[in-house]
Design an enzyme around this catalytic site. Sequence first.
Site, PDB file in Angstrom:
ATOM      1  N   HIS A 353      74.407 -38.003   8.626  1.00  0.00           N
ATOM      2  CA  HIS A 353      75.354 -38.894   7.947  1.00  0.00           C
ATOM      3  C   HIS A 353      75.188 -38.949   6.442  1.00  0.00           C
ATOM      4  O   HIS A 353      75.890 -39.711   5.785  1.00  0.00           O
ATOM      5  CB  HIS A 353      75.219 -40.334   8.463  1.00  0.00           C
ATOM      6  CG  HIS A 353      75.624 -40.510   9.878  1.00  0.00           C
ATOM      7  ND1 HIS A 353      76.894 -40.885  10.239  1.00  0.00           N
ATOM      8  CD2 HIS A 353      74.930 -40.373  11.022  1.00  0.00           C
ATOM      9  CE1 HIS A 353      76.962 -40.978  11.560  1.00  0.00           C
ATOM     10  NE2 HIS A 353      75.784 -40.671  12.063  1.00  0.00           N
ATOM     11  N   LYS A 533      82.535 -52.547   0.767  1.00  0.00           N
ATOM     12  CA  LYS A 533      81.559 -51.602   1.337  1.00  0.00           C
ATOM     13  C   LYS A 533      80.191 -52.016   0.808  1.00  0.00           C
ATOM     14  O   LYS A 533      80.099 -52.885  -0.057  1.00  0.00           O
ATOM     15  CB  LYS A 533      81.873 -50.161   0.936  1.00  0.00           C
ATOM     16  CG  LYS A 533      82.105 -49.987  -0.577  1.00  0.00           C
ATOM     17  CD  LYS A 533      82.473 -48.555  -0.953  1.00  0.00           C
ATOM     18  CE  LYS A 533      83.910 -48.212  -0.707  1.00  0.00           C
ATOM     19  NZ  LYS A 533      84.149 -47.099   0.166  1.00  0.00           N
ATOM     20  N   ARG A 534      79.130 -51.397   1.325  1.00  0.00           N
ATOM     21  CA  ARG A 534      77.817 -51.707   0.765  1.00  0.00           C
ATOM     22  C   ARG A 534      77.801 -51.430  -0.737  1.00  0.00           C
ATOM     23  O   ARG A 534      78.517 -50.544  -1.221  1.00  0.00           O
ATOM     24  CB  ARG A 534      76.731 -50.867   1.465  1.00  0.00           C
ATOM     25  CG  ARG A 534      76.425 -51.355   2.852  1.00  0.00           C
ATOM     26  CD  ARG A 534      75.847 -52.762   2.843  1.00  0.00           C
ATOM     27  NE  ARG A 534      74.481 -52.735   2.391  1.00  0.00           N
ATOM     28  CZ  ARG A 534      73.425 -52.966   3.168  1.00  0.00           C
ATOM     29  NH1 ARG A 534      73.579 -53.278   4.445  1.00  0.00           N
ATOM     30  NH2 ARG A 534      72.206 -52.919   2.675  1.00  0.00           N
ATOM     31  N   LYS A 539      78.437 -45.364  -4.737  1.00  0.00           N
ATOM     32  CA  LYS A 539      79.787 -45.845  -4.400  1.00  0.00           C
ATOM     33  C   LYS A 539      80.519 -46.371  -5.641  1.00  0.00           C
ATOM     34  O   LYS A 539      81.710 -46.603  -5.621  1.00  0.00           O
ATOM     35  CB  LYS A 539      79.701 -46.926  -3.325  1.00  0.00           C
ATOM     36  CG  LYS A 539      79.161 -46.408  -1.987  1.00  0.00           C
ATOM     37  CD  LYS A 539      79.067 -47.533  -0.975  1.00  0.00           C
ATOM     38  CE  LYS A 539      78.375 -47.137   0.322  1.00  0.00           C
ATOM     39  NZ  LYS A 539      79.254 -46.372   1.238  1.00  0.00           N
ATOM     40  N   THR A 641      84.598 -44.535   6.211  1.00  0.00           N
ATOM     41  CA  THR A 641      85.462 -44.855   7.348  1.00  0.00           C
ATOM     42  C   THR A 641      86.389 -46.008   6.966  1.00  0.00           C
ATOM     43  O   THR A 641      87.490 -46.115   7.501  1.00  0.00           O
ATOM     44  CB  THR A 641      84.636 -45.225   8.596  1.00  0.00           C
ATOM     45  OG1 THR A 641      83.577 -46.101   8.188  1.00  0.00           O
ATOM     46  CG2 THR A 641      84.049 -44.005   9.249  1.00  0.00           C
ATOM     47  N   LYS A 645      90.654 -46.894   7.534  1.00  0.00           N
ATOM     48  CA  LYS A 645      91.243 -48.168   7.984  1.00  0.00           C
ATOM     49  C   LYS A 645      92.338 -48.610   7.022  1.00  0.00           C
ATOM     50  O   LYS A 645      93.404 -49.082   7.432  1.00  0.00           O
ATOM     51  CB  LYS A 645      90.154 -49.245   8.086  1.00  0.00           C
ATOM     52  CG  LYS A 645      89.081 -48.911   9.119  1.00  0.00           C
ATOM     53  CD  LYS A 645      87.833 -49.787   8.997  1.00  0.00           C
ATOM     54  CE  LYS A 645      86.694 -49.175   9.807  1.00  0.00           C
ATOM     55  NZ  LYS A 645      85.371 -49.762   9.501  1.00  0.00           N
TER      56      LYS A 645
HETATM   57  C1  OX2 Z   1      77.067 -43.677   6.359  1.00  0.00           C
HETATM   58  C2  OX2 Z   1      77.592 -42.785   5.246  1.00  0.00           C
HETATM   59  O1  OX2 Z   1      77.104 -43.224   4.013  1.00  0.00           O
HETATM   60  C3  OX2 Z   1      79.129 -42.834   5.245  1.00  0.00           C
HETATM   61  O2  OX2 Z   1      79.655 -41.942   4.297  1.00  0.00           O
HETATM   62  C4  OX2 Z   1      79.666 -42.475   6.625  1.00  0.00           C
HETATM   63  O3  OX2 Z   1      81.048 -42.692   6.690  1.00  0.00           O
HETATM   64  C5  OX2 Z   1      78.989 -43.312   7.701  1.00  0.00           C
HETATM   65  O4  OX2 Z   1      77.583 -43.211   7.606  1.00  0.00           O
HETATM   66  C6  OX2 Z   1      79.403 -42.882   9.104  1.00  0.00           C
HETATM   67  O5  OX2 Z   1      79.246 -41.525   9.268  1.00  0.00           O
HETATM   68  N1  OX2 Z   1      73.596 -44.531   6.663  1.00  0.00           N
HETATM   69  N2  OX2 Z   1      74.867 -44.856   6.559  1.00  0.00           N
HETATM   70  C7  OX2 Z   1      75.588 -43.742   6.448  1.00  0.00           C
HETATM   71  O6  OX2 Z   1      74.755 -42.730   6.460  1.00  0.00           O
HETATM   72  C8  OX2 Z   1      73.504 -43.258   6.607  1.00  0.00           C
HETATM   73  C9  OX2 Z   1      72.244 -42.500   6.711  1.00  0.00           C
END
Ligand code: OX2
Length: 803
Positions: A353, A533-534, A539, A641, A645
């Site tokens: 991820h 978002k975080r 970001k 994601t 949405k």
């Molecule tokens: C997140 C990613 O930062 C994000 O871009 C992605 O959409 C999401 O995972 C689902 O795939 N922790 N959070 C993420 O990666 C990690 C490691």
Amino acid sequence: MNMTTNMRPVSSAALKQAVEQHLTYTLGKDAGHASVYDWRMALSFAIRDCIVEPWFRATRSTYEGQRKRVYYLSMEFLIGRTLEDAMINLGLLEAARDVANEVGFDLREIIEDEPDAALGNGGLGRLAACFLESMSTIGCPAFGYGIRYEHGLFRQRFEGGQQVETPEDWLTLPHPWEFARPESAYEIGFKGEAVDGGWRPAESVVASAYDMPVIGWQGRWANTLRLWGAKPTTLFDLERFNSGDYAAAAEPEALARTLSRVLYPDDTTYQGKELRLKQEFFLTSAALQDILRRFRTEYDDLAKLPTKVAIQMNDTHPAIAGPELIRLLTDVHGMEWSQAQEIARATLGYTNHTLLPEALERWSTWLMGNVLPRHMQIIERIDDDHRRATKRPAHVGIVRNNEVQMGELAFIMSHKVNGVSALHSDLVKKTVFHDLNEIHPGRIINQTNGVTPRRWLKLANPPLATLISDKIGEGWIGDLEQIKTLEPFAKDADFRRDFRAAKRTNKVALSNWVGETMGVKIDPDAMFDVQIKRIHEYKRQHLNIFETIALWHNMRENPNAGWAPRVKIFGGKSAPGYAVAKEIIHLINDVASVINSDPVTKDLLKVVYPPNYNVSMAERVIPATDLSEQISTAGKEASGTGNMKFTMNGALTIGTLDGANVEIREQVGPENFFLFGLTADEVVKHRRNVRHARDAIEASQNMQSVLQMIVEGRFSPSDPDRYHGLVDRAWNHDHYLVAADFDSYYDAQRKVDALYLDPDAWEEQAVLNTARSGFFSSDRTIRGYMADIWETESALVGEESLT
Ligand code: OX2
């Protein structure tokens, strides 16, 4: 067998009777004295009852059909609320509304009484929750495995504009969606020593199961989310207690309680704490023991495991699954080493991820050897075998620099490794796993993320969902590709008007909520420009707030220049130990209080940052959004994601060519997407110039003014030096290229202004965004995993014809 006939219509009267039964006999409450909590619990139990039957039937059908099962191992499941989602998938929302009205309550109030299950940090955990729902919708026999954290992600509030964390306590009140399964319990060992082909742990706890049913769309299938709670193996050490050593006597209990006590609040950062490693092993070992136990009740030959079981590792957090599965197969079940290794590999898959170096998990060999001595031996042997079999270069390997690299371990122990967007998967091949990709060509594949349209459109946005269904029928809910039949209506003025009216309803609701909860008045006719978002440097919330400052400054200089009125909305939490992210939060709040009290711009610009962003807040904000901010430095956001949405809900995106933005832009058409910024390749090249930030700032009057205002203390008059560090970093340590992208971002925002001032043109593009969002359903993603990784089939194929 026919799952679809399970959807017996439940009348309002029948539901009311069931709710009253639960109120009386489960909760022991008299209707005259029942609170909103009591009604919520009674309604939840009544709805849960409706899930049990399809749940049992799905389980039986899986056994009877000897179907392959998918096991999704994840340290995070960011579920949010369950009641409304369950009612929608069972088609009981209207009946429930009637019941609520009859007993004198508002259904909304009952729904909002439920605390969010916040067992995750952000995208990775929410993806897992969307996947569970999609697997149930599709009829993919599956289990989710996670940890039943007593405390989910911390609550956030602001004091003087700064983030303050308090513990979250979703389990303080009884949780109506789980079934305790004390009979499903496994011992999990730690420490001790490896002894000839085995392990004698020094400590142990018991993992005890709690099951939550996950119902799919139209109640046709239900899977299980099994969460593990830690219990002591012995309550306390009586001998020590009797000798007066009370603290030592309670040690076993203390270890167990801390294991499933709290979720680590990090998102894309790795901390290297012993407790975290123990949590990861706790989840993984409990899940694998459970999987093997179930498999052995049905089959006697463990060699068949990969034909009946697919295990997916959600990032490297459960990557100890490789060595643990080998250990169970060899040490416990007596299988020969090389066969065990092959079987484990054929069973396991790994999803990556992130490429951020600070997120890649690695444990010191000392800690791994101490906490999991037998696994350390197994890891070394896997690494040796791999080295011998592949003649790999010296710098490739699981054990490097006295550390166990969990990414390499997960890769080498999986038959498929996937990234989460086309760009990300490409970069996975070129960067982190460049060498392993050459050694194992074809192992890395892509599965672009998706989100469930049930929660993110039908549940979150009733005005739009109703409008869509009125136009094209309800088929889109279970098959989002059908939403493309909406496309011709982009040219239909009546439809555009209705589309706009739906958005406005949501914007009015959000304005009222912001007014009530924050005391800030915002205008529902202004553009709602949202970044939720975080909080993370990559970001680039700071890019957004810098642009806000420039905009405000220019509005003041020239108030009649035809600006589009805007409300900038921020939401998100910072990891508690992430000082730079916390400083960005502080700045956003400081800027908000200055701008919101400026009489000159009061009709043009507002900034709001509601605290404690969570799934429920996202459900409120996304449907009310006009402009979606997806502005990460190219190459850094694996997918995103939230971006999907927003697109589904008819927001336009301003974004970089990063993660799934690339595919969103392709799908909706480049003319319906506000693109800016450097590409991933350009970012890499740009960084080679050590003066990249300085050069960009010197070339940008806007950027200079922004930094000047901040450094002068315009937003922190009582503490003018507050942001000297932040401004210094902008000039000298701008790793995420805020300065280089600033002008391009500012210009793109002015194009957004121009379009917003032409409502008809805006609405046409908004409709096209919704109509072209079909690709981003997590149903599509899950079908991809089923075909390319898990090699499983839907248990509902052919079921339709039976209805
Ligand atoms: C997140 C990613 O930062 C994000 O871009 C992605 O959409 C999401 O995972 C689902 O795939 N922790 N959070 C993420 O990666 C990690 C490691």
